[in-house]
Design an enzyme around this catalytic site. Structure first.
Site, mmCIF file in Angstrom:
data_model
loop_
_atom_site.group_PDB
_atom_site.id
_atom_site.type_symbol
_atom_site.label_atom_id
_atom_site.label_comp_id
_atom_site.label_asym_id
_atom_site.label_seq_id
_atom_site.Cartn_x
_atom_site.Cartn_y
_atom_site.Cartn_z
ATOM 1 C CG HIS A 1 -1.320 -2.439 -7.283
ATOM 2 N ND1 HIS A 1 -0.371 -2.953 -8.122
ATOM 3 C CD2 HIS A 1 -1.063 -2.969 -6.073
ATOM 4 C CE1 HIS A 1 0.424 -3.761 -7.447
ATOM 5 N NE2 HIS A 1 0.010 -3.791 -6.202
ATOM 6 C CG ASP B 1 -1.756 -1.219 1.365
ATOM 7 O OD1 ASP B 1 -2.119 -1.785 0.320
ATOM 8 O OD2 ASP B 1 -1.997 -1.649 2.502
HETATM 9 P P1 GDP Z 1 -0.300 -0.005 -3.779
HETATM 10 O O1 GDP Z 1 -0.929 -1.325 -3.477
HETATM 11 O O2 GDP Z 1 1.120 0.092 -3.365
HETATM 12 O O3 GDP Z 1 -0.536 0.408 -5.192
HETATM 13 O O4 GDP Z 1 -1.045 1.088 -2.872
HETATM 14 P P2 GDP Z 1 -2.634 1.281 -2.672
HETATM 15 O O5 GDP Z 1 -3.242 1.686 -3.920
HETATM 16 O O6 GDP Z 1 -3.186 0.090 -1.975
HETATM 17 O O7 GDP Z 1 -2.635 2.450 -1.598
HETATM 18 C C1 GDP Z 1 -2.067 3.661 -1.834
HETATM 19 C C2 GDP Z 1 -3.117 4.745 -1.588
HETATM 20 O O8 GDP Z 1 -2.468 5.999 -1.594
HETATM 21 C C3 GDP Z 1 -4.160 4.823 -2.688
HETATM 22 O O9 GDP Z 1 -5.355 5.328 -2.137
HETATM 23 C C4 GDP Z 1 -3.539 5.845 -3.645
HETATM 24 O O10 GDP Z 1 -4.507 6.486 -4.469
HETATM 25 C C5 GDP Z 1 -2.945 6.797 -2.666
HETATM 26 N N1 GDP Z 1 -1.784 7.566 -3.095
HETATM 27 C C6 GDP Z 1 -0.704 7.181 -3.814
HETATM 28 N N2 GDP Z 1 0.214 8.168 -3.825
HETATM 29 C C7 GDP Z 1 -0.299 9.166 -3.078
HETATM 30 C C8 GDP Z 1 0.192 10.435 -2.674
HETATM 31 O O11 GDP Z 1 1.298 10.845 -2.991
HETATM 32 N N3 GDP Z 1 -0.617 11.196 -1.870
HETATM 33 C C9 GDP Z 1 -1.862 10.787 -1.479
HETATM 34 N N4 GDP Z 1 -2.585 11.581 -0.719
HETATM 35 N N5 GDP Z 1 -2.347 9.582 -1.835
HETATM 36 C C10 GDP Z 1 -1.567 8.792 -2.610
#
Ligand code: GDP
Length: 425
Positions: free
Chosen positions: A41, A13
């Site tokens: 993701h 995440d």
């Molecule tokens: P992944 O599994 O590593 O792709 O991560 P997830 O999608 O499960 O969780 C990451 C969360 O952080 C999601 O809600 C993204 O939209 C959000 N996100 C990613 N980068 C940023 C950022 O720089 N700032 C904010 N506020 N949210 C982010």
């Protein structure tokens, strides 16, 4: 040959979906190399916000080929459903290839995952119940089913019949459930085979050709270092390797094809599921950070479960980046910390009065307490920053701190969930 792995340095995440989608804009191929539909993701694209589970995060770019490598756990129903949902929501039909060597998540994998978590009750691992642990157990016990086998009915019947001898004993006698009939399972799998057939190919040959013709290939990991079965917080780990070192095997490219390893690091900590989590916050502090985190609060993209949250953990992140072999870092969610006058960061663990800076094994980790330092906050919204110099000095100092911890340059700073909320240094 130019392969870049995008992998998590923490518990998952971290925002790998966002970073992969961003980098996919200048890539030709995006490959998922491990895990299955237990992933979540999140990508915010011009078509809206999507939580991708099985599909690679390159699906929003036309001209990018998306590959599910041999290391992926392919749940055919979920794959087809996810693809249909994208198209229903207006995304141009992406090009997707699935390795004929990838194995199939079978209905009893999901059942056994669910029944085992139920049986464990309070001792459960926090599985997403997508069948991933039983799937990988079968793969390595050689009772799994490769996609290629679905197209050979005689062989399929033989494989499934052999597996059911064992599964039905478990279903009946350990879990008190109905056994599965071989005929109905084979019929179901033959129907699934017909539906997925157009996507199935020799992706290893495809990737070899892509690399030798100079194409840019991204290898997208699921979860992060600390959920790796060998190097993470076993047994609160996932069932396939989350490391860049495995990316070549799981994708089907040679190790020397990977030139860049982008370790995705989150500006604070979050985790879904069970297991020791040293910097975990409780009460109001947790509520505040959880509410502000990610694109819509810190809630699991797969399950909607509230994520556990805590301060940035330098011990875990240093280890996480080192084990990945990070050549650079993408630091995400920096914008989230803008509400704090001082930002606590964990610089060491206290285990029985000893200060540890090396990430320990699970038994020691369970007794670790965070040793906190405080860095100055910037108390403003940085989500509009597009150049590094747009960030306030305190935010730039925070990035420099993470860089020292990670031992690799922070090349990307993400200041929001949207693709364009990305600062490239
Ligand atoms: P992944 O599994 O590593 O792709 O991560 P997830 O999608 O499960 O969780 C990451 C969360 O952080 C999601 O809600 C993204 O939209 C959000 N996100 C990613 N980068 C940023 C950022 O720089 N700032 C904010 N506020 N949210 C982010």
């Amino acid at each position: 040959m130019a392969g870049t792995a995008v992998v998590g340095a923490n518990w998952g995440d971290e925002g790998k979906g966002k970073i992969t989608d961003y980098l996919a804009g200048s890539s030709d191929v995006v490959v998922r190399f491990q895990g299955g539909s237990n992933a979540g993701h999140t990508v915010v694209s011009e078509y809206g916000k999507f939580a991708l589970h099985l599909l690679p995060s390159g699906v929003f770019h036309q001209g990018v080929t998306n590959v599910l490598g041999p290391g992926v756990a392919v749940d055919i129903d979920e794959f087809l459903k996810e693809l249909a949902e994208l198209v229903d929501r207006g995304v141009p039909s992406p090009e997707v290839l699935v390795s004929e060597r990838a194995q199939v998540v079978l209905p009893y994998h999901r059942m056994l995952d669910e029944y085992e978590e139920e049986r464990l009750g309070a001792r459960q691992f926090g599985s997403t119940r997508s069948g991933i642990a039983p799937f990988y157990s079968d793969k390595f016990a050689k009772t799994g089913v490769q996609l290629a086998t679905l197209f050979d009915e005689r062989l399929l019947r033989e494989r499934v019949g052999y597996a059911l001898e064992i599964k039905n004993v478990l279903l009946k006698h350990l879990y008190g459930k109905q056994p599965i009939s071989e005929d109905s399972l084979v019929d179901r799998l033959l129907a699934a085979a017909r539906a997925i057939r157009p996507f199935v190919t020799d992706t290893t040959a495809f990737l070899r050709e892509a690399l030798s013709s100079g194409k840019e290939v991204l290898l997208e990991g699921q979860l992060g270092t600390l959920r790796d079965p060998d190097h993470g917080i076993y047994p609160y780990s996932t069932s396939s390797s989350t490391l860049a070192g495995y990316a070549c095997t799981g994708a089907g490219v040679p190790p020397n094809a990977i030139h860049e390893i982008v370790a995705v690091v989150k500006a604070y900590s979050s985790a879904v599921g069970e297991g020791p989590f040293v910097t975990e916050l409780a009460g109001e502090q947790a509520e505040e950070l959880r509410g502000r985190g990610g694109s819509d609060g810190e809630y699991g993209a797969k399950t909607g479960r509230p994520r556990r949250v805590g301060w940035f953990d330098a011990v875990a992140t240093r280890y996480g980046c080192a084990v990945q072999g990070a050549t650079c870092v993408a630091l995400t969610n920096l914008d989230v910390l803008g509400y704090l006058a001082e930002i606590p960061v964990c610089v060491a663990y206290d285990v029985d009065g000893r200060g540890l800076t090396e990430f320990p094994t699970t038994p020691l980790l369970a007794r670790a307490k965070p040793v906190l330092d405080r860095l100055p906050g910037w108390l403003c919204d940085v989500s509009d920053a597009r150049r590094f110099q747009d960030l306030p000095a305190q935010a730039r100092d925070y990035v420099a701190f993470v860089e020292r911890v990670a031992g690799a340059p922070v090349q990307y700073v993400s200041v929001g969930p949207h693709r364009d909320q990305t600062v490239v240094r």
